[in-house]
Design a protein around this motif. Structure first.
Motif, PDB file in Angstrom:
ATOM      1  N   UNK A 122      99.380  33.399  31.087  1.00  0.00           N
ATOM      2  CA  UNK A 122      98.169  33.896  30.089  1.00  0.00           C
ATOM      3  C   UNK A 122      96.995  33.853  30.366  1.00  0.00           C
ATOM      4  N   UNK A 123      96.512  33.648  31.780  1.00  0.00           N
ATOM      5  CA  UNK A 123      95.418  33.571  32.373  1.00  0.00           C
ATOM      6  C   UNK A 123      95.139  35.225  33.031  1.00  0.00           C
ATOM      7  N   UNK A 150     104.813  28.129  28.210  1.00  0.00           N
ATOM      8  CA  UNK A 150     103.349  28.274  27.979  1.00  0.00           C
ATOM      9  C   UNK A 150     102.903  27.746  26.645  1.00  0.00           C
ATOM     10  N   UNK A 151     101.741  27.150  26.541  1.00  0.00           N
ATOM     11  CA  UNK A 151     101.220  26.773  25.341  1.00  0.00           C
ATOM     12  C   UNK A 151     100.862  27.973  24.429  1.00  0.00           C
ATOM     13  N   UNK A 152     101.250  27.888  23.074  1.00  0.00           N
ATOM     14  CA  UNK A 152     101.029  28.883  22.151  1.00  0.00           C
ATOM     15  C   UNK A 152      99.988  29.311  21.474  1.00  0.00           C
ATOM     16  N   UNK A 153      99.022  28.306  21.396  1.00  0.00           N
ATOM     17  CA  UNK A 153      97.727  28.428  20.715  1.00  0.00           C
ATOM     18  C   UNK A 153      96.544  29.221  21.398  1.00  0.00           C
ATOM     19  N   UNK A 154      95.838  29.912  20.682  1.00  0.00           N
ATOM     20  CA  UNK A 154      94.828  30.655  21.264  1.00  0.00           C
ATOM     21  C   UNK A 154      93.703  29.769  22.203  1.00  0.00           C
ATOM     22  N   UNK A 157      89.208  31.297  26.047  1.00  0.00           N
ATOM     23  CA  UNK A 157      88.806  31.595  27.720  1.00  0.00           C
ATOM     24  C   UNK A 157      89.910  32.477  28.234  1.00  0.00           C
ATOM     25  N   UNK A 158      90.882  32.842  27.355  1.00  0.00           N
ATOM     26  CA  UNK A 158      92.230  33.787  27.726  1.00  0.00           C
ATOM     27  C   UNK A 158      92.253  34.716  26.877  1.00  0.00           C
ATOM     28  N   UNK A 159      92.656  35.697  27.578  1.00  0.00           N
ATOM     29  CA  UNK A 159      92.951  37.130  26.760  1.00  0.00           C
ATOM     30  C   UNK A 159      94.374  36.926  25.821  1.00  0.00           C
ATOM     31  N   UNK A 160      95.220  36.446  26.433  1.00  0.00           N
ATOM     32  CA  UNK A 160      96.707  36.264  26.200  1.00  0.00           C
ATOM     33  C   UNK A 160      97.111  34.878  25.557  1.00  0.00           C
ATOM     34  N   UNK A 161      98.020  34.662  24.523  1.00  0.00           N
ATOM     35  CA  UNK A 161      98.402  33.455  24.213  1.00  0.00           C
ATOM     36  C   UNK A 161      99.548  33.130  24.839  1.00  0.00           C
TER      37      UNK A 161
END
Length: 194
Positions: A122-123, A150-154, A157-161
């Motif tokens: 998600x980075x 992967x961690x689910x919460x927004x 600093x990241x475009x994707x969850x």
């Protein structure tokens, strides 16, 4: 410098700064959440596996847990300081290679029996996740395992969850999904190469 993602991935400078400021920037070794997640992740991996690739190994906390299960472990990160910390944690484990690479462009050569992507995809941008998936698929042995968690919460600093990443993987992969676990905190999916 901003911690916002660049057009295709979070900047290495962000991770370098975090690794320089703390031995364990995300409290991987002490966080109850991380320890529970690591235990669950290991439950979904083979007890013993051959050549294994860990993408985004950071300071090597999970790498040290994964290493005893593998005949050869290649662990990759793009932060030189994080890799120094991982080397110190792993000591003399001669079957573990720690490599500084820009992913997915500098994906280590396969074949790998197991590939683990934990808290890393998600980075990247959605396009880079698809590019990385193609490289992962090409690096897996027939019958090999891809495990993504992967961690689910927004996070600003990241475009994707994590949900976004796993939706992309599900839609774009040629691998067969054989385990999917959803918790309020993270997603864990395991695919097999045909």
């Amino acid at each position: 410098m901003s911690d916002r993602p660049t057009h295709d991935r979070a900047p290495v400078e962000h991770f370098e700064r975090l690794a320089r400021e703390a031995e364990d920037p995300w409290d991987y070794a002490t966080s109850e959440y991380e320890q529970r997640k690591y235990k669950r992740t290991l439950e979904y991996l083979p007890e013993r596996t051959g050549r294994t690739l860990e993408l985004g190994c950071s300071v090597g906390v999970f790498t040290a847990m994964l290493a005893p299960r593998t005949s050869h472990l290649v662990a990759v990160d793009f932060s030189p300081t994080a890799l120094e910390r991982a080397r110190a944690r792993l000591g003399e484990a001669d079957h573990v290679e720690l490599l500084q690479r820009r992913l997915p462009e500098e994906m280590p050569a396969g074949p790998f029996d197991t590939i683990v992507c934990a808290e890393v995809l998600y980075y990247w941008s959605a396009e880079l996740v698809v590019d990385g998936l193609r490289r992962i698929e090409a690096a897996l042995t027939p019958g090999g395992t891809l495990l993504a968690v992967h961690w689910r919460l927004p996070d600003p600093r990241r475009e994707l969850t994590g949900d976004d990443v796993h939706e992309i993987l599900d839609a774009a992969t040629s691998l067969s999904l054989d385990v999917s676990r959803t918790t309020p905190e993270y997603l864990l999916d395991r695919w097999r190469a045909r």
